[in-house]
Design a protein around this motif. Sequence first.
Motif, PDB file in Angstrom:
ATOM      1  N   GLY A  18       0.771  -1.234   0.000  1.00 30.97           N
ATOM      2  CA  GLY A  18       0.000   0.000   0.000  1.00 30.97           C
ATOM      3  C   GLY A  18       0.799   1.279   0.000  1.00 30.97           C
ATOM      4  N   GLU A  19       2.134   1.199  -0.071  1.00 37.90           N
ATOM      5  CA  GLU A  19       2.981   2.387  -0.108  1.00 37.90           C
ATOM      6  C   GLU A  19       3.468   2.633  -1.543  1.00 37.90           C
ATOM      7  OE1 GLU A  19       3.910   4.502   2.199  1.00 37.90           O
ATOM      8  OE2 GLU A  19       3.783   3.562   4.170  1.00 37.90           O
ATOM      9  N   THR A  20       3.999   3.834  -1.763  1.00 41.37           N
ATOM     10  CA  THR A  20       4.649   4.147  -3.033  1.00 41.37           C
ATOM     11  C   THR A  20       6.111   3.753  -2.928  1.00 41.37           C
ATOM     12  OG1 THR A  20       3.154   5.994  -3.419  1.00 41.37           O
ATOM     13  CG2 THR A  20       5.187   5.956  -4.703  1.00 41.37           C
ATOM     14  N   CYS A  21       6.571   2.865  -3.823  1.00 37.20           N
ATOM     15  CA  CYS A  21       7.949   2.380  -3.760  1.00 37.20           C
ATOM     16  C   CYS A  21       8.833   3.210  -4.688  1.00 37.20           C
ATOM     17  CB  CYS A  21       8.015   0.908  -4.160  1.00 37.20           C
ATOM     18  SG  CYS A  21       9.688   0.233  -4.151  1.00 37.20           S
ATOM     19  N   PRO A  22       9.850   3.893  -4.157  1.00 41.36           N
ATOM     20  CA  PRO A  22      10.703   4.713  -5.018  1.00 41.36           C
ATOM     21  C   PRO A  22      11.513   3.863  -6.005  1.00 41.36           C
ATOM     22  CG  PRO A  22      11.602   4.631  -2.799  1.00 41.36           C
ATOM     23  CD  PRO A  22      10.249   3.991  -2.744  1.00 41.36           C
ATOM     24  N   LEU A  23      11.855   2.623  -5.626  1.00 41.67           N
ATOM     25  CA  LEU A  23      12.612   1.761  -6.539  1.00 41.67           C
ATOM     26  C   LEU A  23      11.782   1.428  -7.769  1.00 41.67           C
ATOM     27  CD1 LEU A  23      14.914  -1.193  -5.635  1.00 41.67           C
ATOM     28  CD2 LEU A  23      13.167  -1.503  -7.378  1.00 41.67           C
ATOM     29  N   ALA A  56      11.621   4.438  -9.924  1.00 40.84           N
ATOM     30  CA  ALA A  56      12.890   4.699 -10.607  1.00 40.84           C
ATOM     31  C   ALA A  56      13.088   3.742 -11.785  1.00 40.84           C
ATOM     32  CB  ALA A  56      14.050   4.575  -9.627  1.00 40.84           C
ATOM     33  N   ARG A  57      12.667   2.500 -11.633  1.00 39.99           N
ATOM     34  CA  ARG A  57      12.747   1.561 -12.747  1.00 39.99           C
ATOM     35  C   ARG A  57      11.913   2.034 -13.927  1.00 39.99           C
ATOM     36  NH1 ARG A  57      11.824  -4.218  -9.655  1.00 39.99           N
ATOM     37  NH2 ARG A  57      13.979  -4.558  -8.918  1.00 39.99           N
ATOM     38  N   GLU A  58      10.751   2.606 -13.607  1.00 39.16           N
ATOM     39  CA  GLU A  58       9.848   3.061 -14.675  1.00 39.16           C
ATOM     40  C   GLU A  58      10.332   4.356 -15.310  1.00 39.16           C
ATOM     41  OE1 GLU A  58       6.159   3.391 -12.670  1.00 39.16           O
ATOM     42  OE2 GLU A  58       5.766   1.227 -12.605  1.00 39.16           O
ATOM     43  N   SER A  59      10.830   5.285 -14.490  1.00 33.19           N
ATOM     44  CA  SER A  59      11.215   6.598 -15.016  1.00 33.19           C
ATOM     45  C   SER A  59      12.665   6.657 -15.473  1.00 33.19           C
ATOM     46  CB  SER A  59      10.991   7.672 -13.946  1.00 33.19           C
ATOM     47  OG  SER A  59      11.901   7.497 -12.862  1.00 33.19           O
ATOM     48  N   GLY A  60      13.501   5.789 -14.910  1.00 37.36           N
ATOM     49  CA  GLY A  60      14.918   5.814 -15.246  1.00 37.36           C
ATOM     50  C   GLY A  60      15.676   6.955 -14.601  1.00 37.36           C
ATOM     51  N   GLN A  61      15.084   7.604 -13.601  1.00 36.51           N
ATOM     52  CA  GLN A  61      15.735   8.748 -12.960  1.00 36.51           C
ATOM     53  C   GLN A  61      15.478   8.732 -11.456  1.00 36.51           C
ATOM     54  OE1 GLN A  61      13.880  11.996 -15.013  1.00 36.51           O
ATOM     55  NE2 GLN A  61      11.970  11.827 -13.891  1.00 36.51           N
ATOM     56  N   ARG A  62      16.041   9.713 -10.760  1.00 32.93           N
ATOM     57  CA  ARG A  62      15.870   9.767  -9.309  1.00 32.93           C
ATOM     58  C   ARG A  62      14.413  10.036  -8.971  1.00 32.93           C
ATOM     59  NH1 ARG A  62      19.570  13.827  -6.660  1.00 32.93           N
ATOM     60  NH2 ARG A  62      20.969  13.190  -8.321  1.00 32.93           N
ATOM     61  N   LEU A 111      21.757   3.562  -9.894  1.00 33.19           N
ATOM     62  CA  LEU A 111      23.125   3.469 -10.399  1.00 33.19           C
ATOM     63  C   LEU A 111      23.149   2.445 -11.533  1.00 33.19           C
ATOM     64  CD1 LEU A 111      25.125   3.368  -7.035  1.00 33.19           C
ATOM     65  CD2 LEU A 111      24.449   5.356  -8.387  1.00 33.19           C
ATOM     66  N   ARG A 112      23.880   2.758 -12.610  1.00 32.29           N
ATOM     67  CA  ARG A 112      23.894   1.904 -13.801  1.00 32.29           C
ATOM     68  C   ARG A 112      25.274   1.292 -14.013  1.00 32.29           C
ATOM     69  NH1 ARG A 112      19.285   3.256 -16.723  1.00 32.29           N
ATOM     70  NH2 ARG A 112      18.286   5.214 -16.067  1.00 32.29           N
ATOM     71  N   ASP A 113      25.277   0.124 -14.645  1.00 32.31           N
ATOM     72  CA  ASP A 113      26.551  -0.496 -15.013  1.00 32.31           C
ATOM     73  C   ASP A 113      26.983   0.004 -16.387  1.00 32.31           C
ATOM     74  OD1 ASP A 113      24.955  -1.820 -16.846  1.00 32.31           O
ATOM     75  OD2 ASP A 113      25.010  -3.753 -15.805  1.00 32.31           O
ATOM     76  N   ALA A 114      28.050  -0.589 -16.920  1.00 31.32           N
ATOM     77  CA  ALA A 114      28.604  -0.131 -18.202  1.00 31.32           C
ATOM     78  C   ALA A 114      27.614  -0.261 -19.346  1.00 31.32           C
ATOM     79  CB  ALA A 114      29.890  -0.897 -18.510  1.00 31.32           C
ATOM     80  N   SER A 115      26.686  -1.192 -19.227  1.00 26.65           N
ATOM     81  CA  SER A 115      25.700  -1.398 -20.301  1.00 26.65           C
ATOM     82  C   SER A 115      24.489  -0.487 -20.164  1.00 26.65           C
ATOM     83  CB  SER A 115      25.246  -2.864 -20.307  1.00 26.65           C
ATOM     84  OG  SER A 115      24.529  -3.159 -19.118  1.00 26.65           O
ATOM     85  N   GLY A 116      24.440   0.299 -19.072  1.00 26.99           N
ATOM     86  CA  GLY A 116      23.321   1.215 -18.865  1.00 26.99           C
ATOM     87  C   GLY A 116      22.190   0.621 -18.056  1.00 26.99           C
ATOM     88  N   GLU A 117      22.351  -0.592 -17.562  1.00 24.16           N
ATOM     89  CA  GLU A 117      21.291  -1.235 -16.794  1.00 24.16           C
ATOM     90  C   GLU A 117      21.364  -0.808 -15.327  1.00 24.16           C
ATOM     91  OE1 GLU A 117      19.653  -5.700 -15.592  1.00 24.16           O
ATOM     92  OE2 GLU A 117      21.414  -5.464 -16.879  1.00 24.16           O
ATOM     93  N   GLN A 118      20.192  -0.561 -14.732  1.00 28.31           N
ATOM     94  CA  GLN A 118      20.130  -0.229 -13.311  1.00 28.31           C
ATOM     95  C   GLN A 118      20.486  -1.471 -12.497  1.00 28.31           C
ATOM     96  OE1 GLN A 118      16.233   1.289 -12.345  1.00 28.31           O
ATOM     97  NE2 GLN A 118      16.423   3.079 -13.652  1.00 28.31           N
ATOM     98  N   THR A 119      21.550  -1.367 -11.686  1.00 23.91           N
ATOM     99  CA  THR A 119      21.984  -2.517 -10.900  1.00 23.91           C
ATOM    100  C   THR A 119      21.867  -2.291  -9.401  1.00 23.91           C
ATOM    101  OG1 THR A 119      24.260  -1.694 -10.985  1.00 23.91           O
ATOM    102  CG2 THR A 119      23.604  -3.287 -12.674  1.00 23.91           C
ATOM    103  N   CYS A 120      22.071  -1.076  -8.954  1.00 24.48           N
ATOM    104  CA  CYS A 120      21.988  -0.746  -7.525  1.00 24.48           C
ATOM    105  C   CYS A 120      21.289   0.604  -7.370  1.00 24.48           C
ATOM    106  CB  CYS A 120      23.371  -0.694  -6.886  1.00 24.48           C
ATOM    107  SG  CYS A 120      24.207  -2.280  -6.802  1.00 24.48           S
ATOM    108  N   PHE A 121      20.956   0.904  -6.127  1.00 22.28           N
ATOM    109  CA  PHE A 121      20.234   2.137  -5.830  1.00 22.28           C
ATOM    110  C   PHE A 121      20.783   2.727  -4.531  1.00 22.28           C
ATOM    111  CE2 PHE A 121      17.620  -0.844  -8.095  1.00 22.28           C
ATOM    112  CZ  PHE A 121      17.043  -0.095  -9.096  1.00 22.28           C
TER     113      PHE A 121
END
Length: 441
Positions: free
Chosen positions: A65-70, A73-79, A102-112
């Motif tokens: 029932g909460e808004t998840c920032p993760l 961020a996955r949907e928007s690609g930004q903070r 945070l993104r890896d060399a390929s541009g994929e979100q790996t950590c936050f």
Amino acid sequence: MTSALPELVSYLEGLPEPHILFDRQYRILAANAAYRRQFSPDASVLGRTCHEVSHRFRVPCDQAGETCPLVRARESGQRERVLHLHHTAQGEAYVDIELVPLRDASGEQTCFIEKMAPLRVAQGEPAAAGLIGRSPAFARLLEQVARVGPSNASVLLLGESGTGKELIAHAVHEASARAAHPLVVVDCASLPESLFESELFGHERGAYTGAHAARPGLAEAASGGTLFLDEVGDIALAMQVKLLRLLESGTYRRVGSTELRRTDLRVVAATHRDLKAMVADGRFREDLYHRLSTFPIRLPALRERAGDIALLAVGLLARVAPQRRLGLSRQALARLGTQPFPGNVRELRNVLERAALFTDGTLIDDLQIEQALAADGPVAPRVPVRAAAPPEAGPSLREMASAQLQARLDAHHGSRAELARQLGISERSLYRKLRALAPRE
């Protein structure tokens, strides 16, 4: 990302605000000292999920029932920023969260990386001071405060009387970089037009009869801080022009002076009036309205946050009777929850203060709540003073309560069940009260 992890962890450790680093599965990879102190002082958080530590949830925030920032961020690609109610070492508290992917060399979100800033002016549990609430409407209000607080934008607080506009003004001020400077309140409704200019801008000696010495105004006193214009809709049109000049240029003149003075202040205004309608009727300047309403915030009425009544009642009771350590029974809380409270939090506070006066012990029950609510009804007849009492003594609180119930009984011509329904109590409770009214043998 793995090779950069030690440097990143070292960087986070030196930050004063709580920070964590976690992966796509919500598992905490690193937590700085500020986070550990605030959210888990007695246990390690590494390897645990952020929603378990912060919320005691077994599932991610968006599934509870909460808004998840993760997820955002996955949907928007930004903070992303959200406001959450977190468990802390000091109890539940509202926390302003900013998450950066945070993104890896390929541009994929790996950590936050998640940064947490406690909103110190509000609590999610009863408290002796500050804002209290957990309802969605209250959380949305606080999220707007957290957004606008750090800026210098003018804020216009809109809402019914008694919703706590001055408390929100203080919250906006405390969330700003001006918090170390004063918040100066201007009660626009109580200032006549002849005094408004002098109070706001100050005056020079001899500016008018009675001005025996120069005096700075409230705009000068608020320099560096915040000027709170309460009930701004009551300012006369002639004064609105001069107020607009202050807001647009930061300049003003004391009454009786030609010297142009400057002040650095932020403006928060509040009103229960419909300013847009007043603009349409020519009673409020349109340019001033737009200058004040850079960031409008509508405060919810108490009926829109009924789930907060129990929390508010406990917190307010501690404020109106701080020495008595009074409690509220389940029946009392249930009775309060059925009230519409058109006067909002102010009316709730009045009811609790009256109920405390009607209570002889340490627990307020539905009987005392009913007595407190009945006090707003028709005036009950006075109970004759007992012979043993001095001639000047009035009825006791218990006698007044009995008189109020007797008045309701005398005015009622229906069934006892209907009277109980009107009073918001059970028939059993009503009969118990009626027995207490009956004269003893």
